[in-house]
Design an enzyme around this catalytic site. Structure first.
Site, PDB file in Angstrom:
ATOM      1  N   LYS A 106      -2.826  -7.014   6.901  1.00 19.35           N
ATOM      2  CA  LYS A 106      -1.639  -6.395   6.287  1.00 19.35           C
ATOM      3  C   LYS A 106      -0.961  -7.414   5.411  1.00 19.35           C
ATOM      4  O   LYS A 106      -1.011  -8.621   5.683  1.00 19.35           O
ATOM      5  CB  LYS A 106      -0.654  -5.937   7.364  1.00 19.35           C
TER       6      LYS A 106
HETATM    7  N1  GLU Z   1      -1.172   1.387   4.654  1.00 18.17           N
HETATM    8  C1  GLU Z   1      -1.997   2.373   5.288  1.00 18.17           C
HETATM    9  C2  GLU Z   1      -1.933   2.217   6.801  1.00 18.17           C
HETATM   10  O1  GLU Z   1      -0.987   1.695   7.342  1.00 18.17           O
HETATM   11  C3  GLU Z   1      -3.418   2.407   4.733  1.00 18.17           C
HETATM   12  C4  GLU Z   1      -4.180   1.115   4.817  1.00 18.17           C
HETATM   13  C5  GLU Z   1      -5.499   1.148   4.086  1.00 18.17           C
HETATM   14  O2  GLU Z   1      -5.866   2.179   3.530  1.00 18.17           O
HETATM   15  O3  GLU Z   1      -6.162   0.117   4.064  1.00 18.17           O
HETATM   16  O4  GLU Z   1      -2.797   2.697   7.493  1.00 18.17           O
END
Ligand code: GLU
Length: 416
Positions: A106
């Site tokens: 993240k």
């Molecule tokens: N931000 C989204 C989540 O929290 C998608 C992450 C992604 O597609 O890599 O799942």
């Protein structure tokens, strides 16, 4: 967010419940509760007024045992390293629950995008990308959109990376515009997954989405799409709130008109198709389904008692604190945890990455059919696990995820 205490600690508490039941080996326990890599960068940006501002950015690669780190980038004033680390851990479990060949990562930048111009956002995105460039790549770490980031931010991210490596790399990031290697259905995927999970849960609990009443917190890419797709299935969206206000209509809100209102005003507040609703009153609405689709730590010990819904589907990451989760479980509320409920987004991110690497693109129907199959399968496995161990859905989802990551960790063995 930080003012409510450590989000990472909340993740650890959730992990612990499942790890105890699994009797997880102590060494594996330690390995799975430490982030592999935490990167902190300073991103100087020349602002429109000529002054230089320095923004702090993070990228955390929590675990890469199953594949490249995968997870979004968040732009928000409340971003902290603790929060990004928890979100990266949740991505690890989310990818494992969905059986994707990805680890968890993240990113986050402390900034207030609502107060920044498009040029400033582009400059920040490019500098942040450049600062973490050695750590990312299609086989290393693949970012995506999250809170306050979108297809345009991903386009800048992809372009900056491509300029650095000297060739166009599409699979370095997902959630891109369709024209530059994005996948059909990606933008709607998280909301679609939430709808599918709500439908499967309702069926399990013995009711139908047709005529079911729904309250939604957050009306962005997750809440807005989930509400529209639920309304298409015949559900009645009676209350919606966001950071600025809320609307209520017991007869059902017109979600199409509400989406158009939000596109123009950036908030549901002021929508004339219902009465104004105090955001604090949302959880107390007499509804069948509650969908928190905003930020962490929204359902707490203080307000969990107000909740009347029999089904909570977590569109957001970490919306329920561990104490609130226990209260809801005791009261028999069926809570579908974030790492299962909002996995639709990263699942179609996986499809996007696969399409980019093949250079061959699928129809929207193919994407949606494959998404449906993956989500339904994940839901069934977690439900079976919950029954087998006599635990709630969150603990069951962790059991599935920890088992998958721990098994591969053991198979791969210890390096040096
Ligand atoms: N931000 C989204 C989540 O929290 C998608 C992450 C992604 O597609 O890599 O799942």
């Amino acid at each position: 967010m930080a003012e409510h205490g450590s989000v990472f600690n909340a993740m650890l508490q959730e992990f612990e419940g499942a790890a105890n039941i699994l009797n997880l080996d102590k060494g594996l326990w330690k390995m799975l509760t430490h982030p592999k890599r935490q990167i902190i960068v300073s991103c100087p940006v020349q602002m429109d007024n000529g002054e230089i501002e320095v923004f702090t950015g993070y990228r955390v690669q929590y675990n890469v045992t199953l594949g490249p780190a995968k997870g979004g980038i968040r732009y928000h004033p409340g971003v902290t390293l603790d929060e990004v680390t928890a979100l990266a851990a949740w991505m690890t479990w989310k990818c494992a629950v969905a059986q994707l060949p990805f680890g968890g990562g993240k990113g986050g930048v402390i900034c207030d995008p609502t107060k920044m111009s498009r040029r400033e956002l582009e400059a920040l995105t490019r500098r942040y990308t450049a600062e973490i460039i050695d750590a990312i790549g299609p086989d290393k770490d693949v970012p995506a959109p999250d809170v306050n980031t979108n297809e345009q931010v991903m386009a800048w991210f992809s372009d900056t990376y491509s300029m650095h490596v000297g060739h166009t790399s599409t699979s370095v990031v997902t959630g891109k515009p369709i024209e530059m290697g994005g996948s059909l259905g990606r933008r709607e995927a998280t909301g679609r997954g939430v709808m599918i999970v709500a439908r499967e849960s309702a069926q399990h609990l013995g009711f139908s989405l047709k005529g079911a009443t729904v309250a939604v917190q957050g009306f962005g890419n997750v809440g807005g799409i989930a509400a529209s797709l639920l309304a298409e299935q015949g559900a009645i969206i009676v209350g919606v709130t966001d950071w600025k206000g809320g609307v209520h209509n017991p007869k059902g809100l017109d979600t199409k008109a509400l989406l158009a209102h939000v596109a123009q005003h950036k908030t549901v507040a002021g929508f004339t198709g219902g009465d104004a609703l105090d955001p604090d009153a949302l959880f107390g609405l007499p509804v069948d389904i509650l969908i928190p689709a905003a930020l962490e730590n929204q359902i707490t010990e203080a307000n969990a008692g107000q909740i009347k819904a029999r089904l909570v589907v977590e569109g957001a990451n970490g919306p329920t604190t561990p104490a609130a989760n226990r209260l809801l479980h005791e009261r028999g509320v069926f809570v579908v945890p974030d790492i299962l409920a909002n996995g639709g987004g990263v699942t179609v991110s996986y499809f996007e990455w696969v399409q980019d690497r093949h250079g061959y693109f699928w129809t929207e129907r193919e994407v949606n059919e494959r998404l449906e199959a993956k989500i339904v399968q994940a839901f069934d496995v977690v439900l079976q696990t919950a029954r087998r161990y006599k635990v709630d859905m969150r603990t069951a989802a962790y059991i599935v995820a920890i088992n998958r990551v721990a098994t591969v960790t053991k198979m791969r063995g210890m390096y040096a």
